[in-house]
Design a protein around this motif. Sequence first.
Motif, PDB file in Angstrom:
ATOM      1  N   SER A   1     -17.136   5.961 -20.638  1.00 48.47           N
ATOM      2  CA  SER A   1     -18.589   6.131 -20.645  1.00 48.47           C
ATOM      3  C   SER A   1     -19.087   7.210 -19.680  1.00 48.47           C
ATOM      4  N   ARG A   2     -18.199   7.766 -18.874  1.00 52.02           N
ATOM      5  CA  ARG A   2     -18.638   8.774 -17.911  1.00 52.02           C
ATOM      6  C   ARG A   2     -18.820  10.128 -18.585  1.00 52.02           C
ATOM      7  N   ASN A   3     -19.659  10.971 -17.970  1.00 57.48           N
ATOM      8  CA  ASN A   3     -19.990  12.288 -18.520  1.00 57.48           C
ATOM      9  C   ASN A   3     -18.873  13.286 -18.213  1.00 57.48           C
ATOM     10  N   ASN A   4     -18.156  13.709 -19.245  1.00 55.41           N
ATOM     11  CA  ASN A   4     -17.044  14.639 -19.061  1.00 55.41           C
ATOM     12  C   ASN A   4     -17.500  16.061 -18.754  1.00 55.41           C
ATOM     13  N   GLY A   5     -18.774  16.342 -18.984  1.00 54.23           N
ATOM     14  CA  GLY A   5     -19.264  17.714 -18.825  1.00 54.23           C
ATOM     15  C   GLY A   5     -19.623  18.079 -17.399  1.00 54.23           C
ATOM     16  N   ILE A   6     -19.702  17.096 -16.510  1.00 55.62           N
ATOM     17  CA  ILE A   6     -20.069  17.366 -15.117  1.00 55.62           C
ATOM     18  C   ILE A   6     -18.922  16.969 -14.197  1.00 55.62           C
ATOM     19  N   LEU A   7     -18.492  17.908 -13.374  1.00 55.31           N
ATOM     20  CA  LEU A   7     -17.389  17.673 -12.452  1.00 55.31           C
ATOM     21  C   LEU A   7     -17.882  17.852 -11.022  1.00 55.31           C
ATOM     22  N   CYS A   8     -17.718  16.829 -10.219  1.00 51.85           N
ATOM     23  CA  CYS A   8     -18.171  16.847  -8.832  1.00 51.85           C
ATOM     24  C   CYS A   8     -16.977  17.127  -7.915  1.00 51.85           C
ATOM     25  N   ILE A   9     -17.063  18.214  -7.166  1.00 48.45           N
ATOM     26  CA  ILE A   9     -15.983  18.608  -6.260  1.00 48.45           C
ATOM     27  C   ILE A   9     -16.247  18.028  -4.878  1.00 48.45           C
ATOM     28  N   VAL A  10     -15.287  17.284  -4.351  1.00 49.71           N
ATOM     29  CA  VAL A  10     -15.433  16.691  -3.023  1.00 49.71           C
ATOM     30  C   VAL A  10     -14.192  16.996  -2.188  1.00 49.71           C
ATOM     31  N   GLU A  11     -14.314  16.736  -0.890  1.00 49.33           N
ATOM     32  CA  GLU A  11     -13.188  16.983   0.022  1.00 49.33           C
ATOM     33  C   GLU A  11     -12.174  15.856   0.004  1.00 49.33           C
ATOM     34  N   THR A  12     -12.656  14.632   0.117  1.00 51.84           N
ATOM     35  CA  THR A  12     -11.756  13.507   0.354  1.00 51.84           C
ATOM     36  C   THR A  12     -12.041  12.326  -0.568  1.00 51.84           C
TER      37      THR A  12
ATOM     38  N   ASN B   1      -9.890  24.951 -17.376  1.00 56.00           N
ATOM     39  CA  ASN B   1      -9.314  25.622 -18.551  1.00 56.00           C
ATOM     40  C   ASN B   1      -9.196  24.701 -19.755  1.00 56.00           C
ATOM     41  N   THR B   2      -8.961  23.413 -19.508  1.00 58.22           N
ATOM     42  CA  THR B   2      -8.667  22.489 -20.614  1.00 58.22           C
ATOM     43  C   THR B   2      -9.807  21.533 -20.935  1.00 58.22           C
ATOM     44  N   ASP B   3     -10.583  21.125 -19.927  1.00 57.29           N
ATOM     45  CA  ASP B   3     -11.664  20.165 -20.160  1.00 57.29           C
ATOM     46  C   ASP B   3     -12.960  20.890 -20.539  1.00 57.29           C
TER      47      ASP B   3
ATOM     48  N   LEU C   1       0.830  -1.207   0.000  1.00 56.16           N
ATOM     49  CA  LEU C   1       0.000   0.000   0.000  1.00 56.16           C
ATOM     50  C   LEU C   1       0.862   1.254   0.000  1.00 56.16           C
ATOM     51  N   LYS C   2       1.868   1.259   0.836  1.00 58.29           N
ATOM     52  CA  LYS C   2       2.717   2.439   0.989  1.00 58.29           C
ATOM     53  C   LYS C   2       3.643   2.635  -0.204  1.00 58.29           C
ATOM     54  N   SER C   3       4.125   1.542  -0.779  1.00 59.93           N
ATOM     55  CA  SER C   3       5.150   1.648  -1.826  1.00 59.93           C
ATOM     56  C   SER C   3       4.587   1.734  -3.241  1.00 59.93           C
ATOM     57  N   GLU C   4       3.378   1.208  -3.462  1.00 57.01           N
ATOM     58  CA  GLU C   4       2.888   1.093  -4.838  1.00 57.01           C
ATOM     59  C   GLU C   4       1.695   1.981  -5.174  1.00 57.01           C
ATOM     60  N   ILE C   5       0.950   2.413  -4.182  1.00 60.48           N
ATOM     61  CA  ILE C   5      -0.250   3.198  -4.498  1.00 60.48           C
ATOM     62  C   ILE C   5       0.126   4.577  -5.026  1.00 60.48           C
ATOM     63  N   ARG C   6      -0.648   5.087  -5.952  1.00 57.46           N
ATOM     64  CA  ARG C   6      -0.361   6.381  -6.579  1.00 57.46           C
ATOM     65  C   ARG C   6      -1.564   7.313  -6.448  1.00 57.46           C
ATOM     66  N   GLN C   7      -1.360   8.559  -6.841  1.00 57.01           N
ATOM     67  CA  GLN C   7      -2.446   9.538  -6.859  1.00 57.01           C
ATOM     68  C   GLN C   7      -2.749   9.891  -8.302  1.00 57.01           C
ATOM     69  N   CYS C   8      -4.017   9.819  -8.660  1.00 58.70           N
ATOM     70  CA  CYS C   8      -4.436  10.111 -10.035  1.00 58.70           C
ATOM     71  C   CYS C   8      -4.022  11.532 -10.421  1.00 58.70           C
ATOM     72  N   LYS C   9      -3.426  11.665 -11.580  1.00 64.65           N
ATOM     73  CA  LYS C   9      -2.955  12.969 -12.043  1.00 64.65           C
ATOM     74  C   LYS C   9      -4.102  13.915 -12.403  1.00 64.65           C
ATOM     75  N   HIS C  10      -5.283  13.369 -12.611  1.00 67.94           N
ATOM     76  CA  HIS C  10      -6.422  14.210 -12.978  1.00 67.94           C
ATOM     77  C   HIS C  10      -7.241  14.648 -11.766  1.00 67.94           C
ATOM     78  N   CYS C  11      -7.690  13.665 -10.984  1.00 71.99           N
ATOM     79  CA  CYS C  11      -8.671  13.979  -9.932  1.00 71.99           C
ATOM     80  C   CYS C  11      -8.119  13.855  -8.513  1.00 71.99           C
ATOM     81  N   HIS C  12      -6.894  13.299  -8.358  1.00 68.77           N
ATOM     82  CA  HIS C  12      -6.235  13.103  -7.057  1.00 68.77           C
ATOM     83  C   HIS C  12      -6.792  11.917  -6.269  1.00 68.77           C
TER      84      HIS C  12
END
Length: 202
Positions: free
Chosen positions: A77-88, A133-135, A51-62
């Motif tokens: 298949s997901r909707n690119n036009g809607i972005l959901c902002i969350v804390e965690t 800006n880009t999406d 878990l500590k050595s191999e897990i990564r953080q997504c470059k797009h959504c974290h």
Amino acid sequence: MKFPSKVLEEAVNAISSLPGIGKKTALRMVLHLVQEESNKAEKISEALIKLKSEIRQCKHCHMLADNDICNICITQSRNNGILCIVETIRDVMAIEDTSQFNGRYHILGGVISPIDGIGPDQLNIDSLIARVNTDEIKEIIMAVSPTIEGDTTIYYLSKKLKDFNIKISTIARGVAFGGDLEYADEFTLGKSINARMPYYAH
């Protein structure tokens, strides 16, 4: 708590350092592992090291992921036009469990909280603006916990996004004020997203 073994004490201290686990619970877990005849302790140890050595953080959504891009962001298949902002990360998992949302996510990594020393610079806001800006984003849903800090964060983000031609909405107040999204039941959380309301900064 007196321990008959230094090794036992160190194991209990290590496990009890995790959130929500007290010394007695940790002792019960450690004794179970010591007395267990299978290789359960080794499997847990290997999983934690991996878990500590191999897990990564997504470059797009974290989001946490096995690769540079998480499974949600890579799904076509997901909707690119809607972005959901969350804390965690836990909030994404809670919303995904409702099966009521098919857009994209952006994880802030917390909320603005001056009393805790957390300002906008400590959150994933710059990467959010870069995505806008880009999406081709048409709507942003502020699925932030309904607390004073959450409302402050929503207000700040709405000001940062005011020059973009994007609809900004917030989840309905089916989630109780002061509550965390991860603790809301799936039905309530799903209804709160579907019944989202336009947000107007005052």
